[in-house]
Design an enzyme around this catalytic site. Structure first.
Site, short mmCIF file in Angstrom:
data_model
loop_
_atom_site.label_atom_id
_atom_site.label_comp_id
_atom_site.label_asym_id
_atom_site.label_seq_id
_atom_site.Cartn_x
_atom_site.Cartn_y
_atom_site.Cartn_z
CB CYS A 1 -0.95 0.08 1.19
SG CYS A 1 -2.12 -1.26 1.27
NE ARG B 1 4.66 1.69 -0.10
CZ ARG B 1 5.72 1.57 0.67
NH1 ARG B 1 6.91 1.84 0.20
NH2 ARG B 1 5.61 1.20 1.92
CD1 TRP C 1 -0.22 -6.63 -2.79
CD2 TRP C 1 -0.56 -7.05 -0.62
NE1 TRP C 1 0.06 -7.96 -2.56
CE2 TRP C 1 -0.14 -8.25 -1.24
CE3 TRP C 1 -0.85 -7.08 0.74
CZ2 TRP C 1 0.03 -9.44 -0.55
CZ3 TRP C 1 -0.69 -8.27 1.45
CH2 TRP C 1 -0.25 -9.43 0.79
CG ASN D 1 1.15 0.82 4.31
OD1 ASN D 1 0.81 -0.35 4.20
ND2 ASN D 1 2.40 1.23 4.22
N GLY D 2 -1.06 -0.76 6.44
CA GLY D 2 -0.78 -1.58 7.61
C GLY D 2 -1.98 -2.44 7.96
CD GLU E 1 16.25 -14.67 -6.78
OE1 GLU E 1 15.74 -15.01 -5.70
OE2 GLU E 1 15.91 -13.65 -7.40
CE LYS F 1 13.01 -12.87 -9.51
NZ LYS F 1 13.56 -12.33 -8.34
CD GLU G 1 9.33 -13.00 -7.96
OE1 GLU G 1 8.75 -12.47 -7.01
OE2 GLU G 1 10.57 -12.91 -8.12
CG HIS H 1 16.48 -38.44 -0.01
ND1 HIS H 1 16.81 -39.72 0.38
CD2 HIS H 1 17.65 -37.81 -0.24
CE1 HIS H 1 18.13 -39.85 0.41
NE2 HIS H 1 18.67 -38.69 0.05
CE LYS I 1 11.50 -3.57 -6.48
NZ LYS I 1 11.84 -4.97 -6.79
#
Ligand code: G6P
Length: 595
Positions: A2, A27, A75, A99-100, A471, A475, A478, A494, A590
């Site tokens: 947000c 955001r 968000w 925001n929060g 990583e 990538k 996402e 295994h 982000k």
């Protein structure tokens, strides 16, 4: 997570708010809205979808001539993305953005607002109804009364029809800065307003700011006045310019060499560490981070342990903070964060400090909370990163960890001096090698064409290769929404190998020459069960796979920096061919400022 923007005393509030929202869209981007105070009345416009959808809506509305206003890009946490749940929220004469997470919203509703009808499913709406409930004739008092009751994290920007010349801001465990220029401004992120201001104040938790047209006053939640000194800040070089690239992600992959070069140049030759970073040889290091930053920590562990012979624990921040970590004055904690605002990483930093640890942060944003609260900051020089999926900041974080590893090895005398000199030289050349690795893009495009319709992929590697696999897997998943998993190559047998069948895609990261034979065995095991293996390897380590992507040779401890490049490009091109929204993948943000 947000983005909040606010302004007062500007010539035209709407374009300022929209510009701020566009800059902070990284955001959160499921809905957005603005509210402005014009001729004594608050007018609100909000819309599900991107800021562009809000802009379209505004084109149809009447001329909004206002000098004061607030805005928000969301968000979703409480309540799905919708016009109703989008901010701003209103009650009586108050309108606010948040925001929060207000953790006690249900209790507060029960206690104070039993009869109040709510219009949204958000926790936020409770806060604005409380303002209305506690208001008689003094906005500031109503705000202070309300925020004293709220539990959780909240950055707020509030306007009230009875006070058309004042904008109120609150910070508690969610970032917020305020500044003065041609008017006054508030934002979740300095870069959204840096070009408009000459004076910046980073708000601390438990503070209220009252923004008049050309000055700002600060109070604590008990309404005692606070005197603050301005903070340093950098004018932001951000432009919404993708250059010749179709997406910011591709542009940023290509900016990776420069991000590495600038980070190395800033620290390797300047001896900054010697001046400021005084750490006795510790019993253990902790590296704590989230997401891709955590993956750089996995690389950092191996580099540090090799060079310093000191054990390193790498923890995800969300686990670390609640794990009663065995941290003390002799276990420095290194926090890695691109944004410097990730809520879990910030909480982990505070937990480490509480337990007496020296803290070092590797951060890309100078004005961020993590940078300002840690004992020593190593600033990565990646510049603003716009795409949600990190690439150049990840590359710069790796470089920062190499620098720290070398620094500690020198300080503690734990590695051969000649070897360290060799590494330093290799580090100054690293950007060139990473740049050369970008040469694989045409081959990657062909491979992406073949892989574009897969529904799952496995990434494997050993040692540093496992860190790179983690990583790579993140990538691809996402941005392309393909189900991906990363495994230490020896672990596949295994359990997970039972999922391998004809045509299953496996990407093998061969970062360590001495482990090539071992990785080859694991590749053969999955190939003999039908997997189609794409191997990423350096020029001197031959490996047999269905397709091989070769990157230039580099110092063995830096191999992830070159080998990650083809995997970043592969993720990008697969996502592009699938028509995905690459720079703003679904459900992500982000800067993750909630737990
Ligand atoms: C989000 C981003 C990731 C990032 C992570 C940690 O999930 O999408 O790219 O790695 O947060 O962010 P930080 O700013 O702390 O590095």
């Amino acid at each position: 997570m947000c983005g909040i923007i606010g302004c007062n005393g500007v010539e035209a509030a709407v374009p300022v708010l929209i510009n701020g929202l566009e800059r902070m869209e990284y955001r959160g981007y499921d809905s957005s809205g603005i509210a402005v105070l014009s001729q004594g009345k608050i007018i609100t416009e909000k819309k599900k979808g991107r800021v562009a959808a809000l802009v379209k809506r505004l084109e149809q509305s009447t001329n909004l001539d206002a000098q004061i206003g607030i805005g928000h890009t969301r968000w979703a946490t409480h309540g799905k993305p919708s016009d109703e749940n989008a901010h701003p929220h209103q009650s009586g004469k108050f309108t606010l953005v948040h925001n929060g997470i207000i953790e006690n919203h249900a209790e507060l509703k029960e206690q104070y607002l039993k009869l109040t009808k709510t219009k949204s499913d958000t926790d936020t709406e409770i806060a604005v109804h409380l303002l209305n409930r506690f208001y008689s004739d003094n906005c500031l008092e109503a705000i202070a009364h309300t925020v004293r009751l709220l539990k959780g994290s909240f950055a707020l920007a509030v306007i009230c029809e009875d006070e058309p010349d004042r904008l109120f801001c609150v910070r508690q465990a969610s970032p917020l800065v305020v500044g003065i220029g041609d008017g006054t401004f508030a934002a979740s992120d300095t870069s959204a307003i840096s070009e408009k201001i000459h004076t910046l104040y980073r708000m601390n938790d438990g503070e209220i700011a009252v923004l008049s047209k050309d000055s700002i006053e600060f109070f604590d939640f008990g309404l005692n006045k606070i005197t603050k000194t301005p903070d340093e800040f950098e004018k932001n070089s951000y432009t919404a310019d993708k250059g010749n690239c179709e997406h910011f992600m591709l542009k940023e992959i290509y900016e990776q060499p420069e991000a590495i070069r600038k980070t190395v140049d800033a620290y390797l030759n300047e001896n900054v560490f010697d001046l400021q970073l005084k750490i006795e040889k510790p019993e253990r290091f902790y590296i704590v981070a989230c997401g891709s930053a955590y993956h750089t920590g996995l690389v950092g562990r191996q580099v540090f342990e090799r060079l310093t012979k000191i054990p390193v624990s790498v923890e995800t921040a969300s686990e670390f903070r609640y794990s009663r970590p065995l941290v003390n004055g002799n276990t420095p904690v290194i926090i890695i964060s691109q944004s410097g605002e990730t809520a879990d990483s910030l909480a982990a930093l505070r937990e480490a400090k509480k337990r007496g640890a020296k803290t070092v942060s590797i951060v890309n944003v100078k004005e961020s909370s993590i940078a300002s609260e840690s004992d020593f900051v190593l600033l990565t020089k990646a510049g603003p990163e716009i795409a949600v999926a990190t690439t150049k900041a990840y590359g710069a974080q790796l470089a920062a960890l190499y620098l720290l590893g070398i620094y500690f090895a020198e300080a503690f005398g734990t590695a051969d001096k000649n070897e360290l000199e060799k590494m330093k030289k290799a580090l100054t050349e690293l950007h060139k090698t990473v740049s050369a690795a970008l040469g694989c893009e045409e081959l990657i495009k062909e491979i992406a064409q073949r892989l574009k319709d897969i529904d799952r992929a496995y990434f494997i590697g050993r040692g540093l290769g496992f860190a790179a696999a983690a990583e790579g897997s993140l990538k691809l998943k996402e941005i392309s929404y393909i189900h991906c998993e990363a495994y230490a190559a020896g672990e596949m047998k295994h359990g997970t190998i039972s999922l391998i069948e004809k045509g299953t895609t496996v990407v093998a990261m061969n970062t360590q020459k001495e482990l090539t034979h071992k990785l080859q065995s694991n590749i053969d095991e999955v190939r003999s069960r039908g997997a189609r293996v794409i191997a990423v390897t350096s020029a001197e380590s031959k490996i047999d796979a269905d397709e091989t992507i070769t990157v230039p040779e580099v110092h063995p401890l830096f191999a992830v920096s070159t080998q990650i490049v083809p995997v970043q490009l592969l993720s990008y091109h697969i996502a592009r061919l699938r028509g995905c929204d690459i720079d703003k993948p679904r459900n992500l943000a982000k800067s993750v400022t909630v737990e």
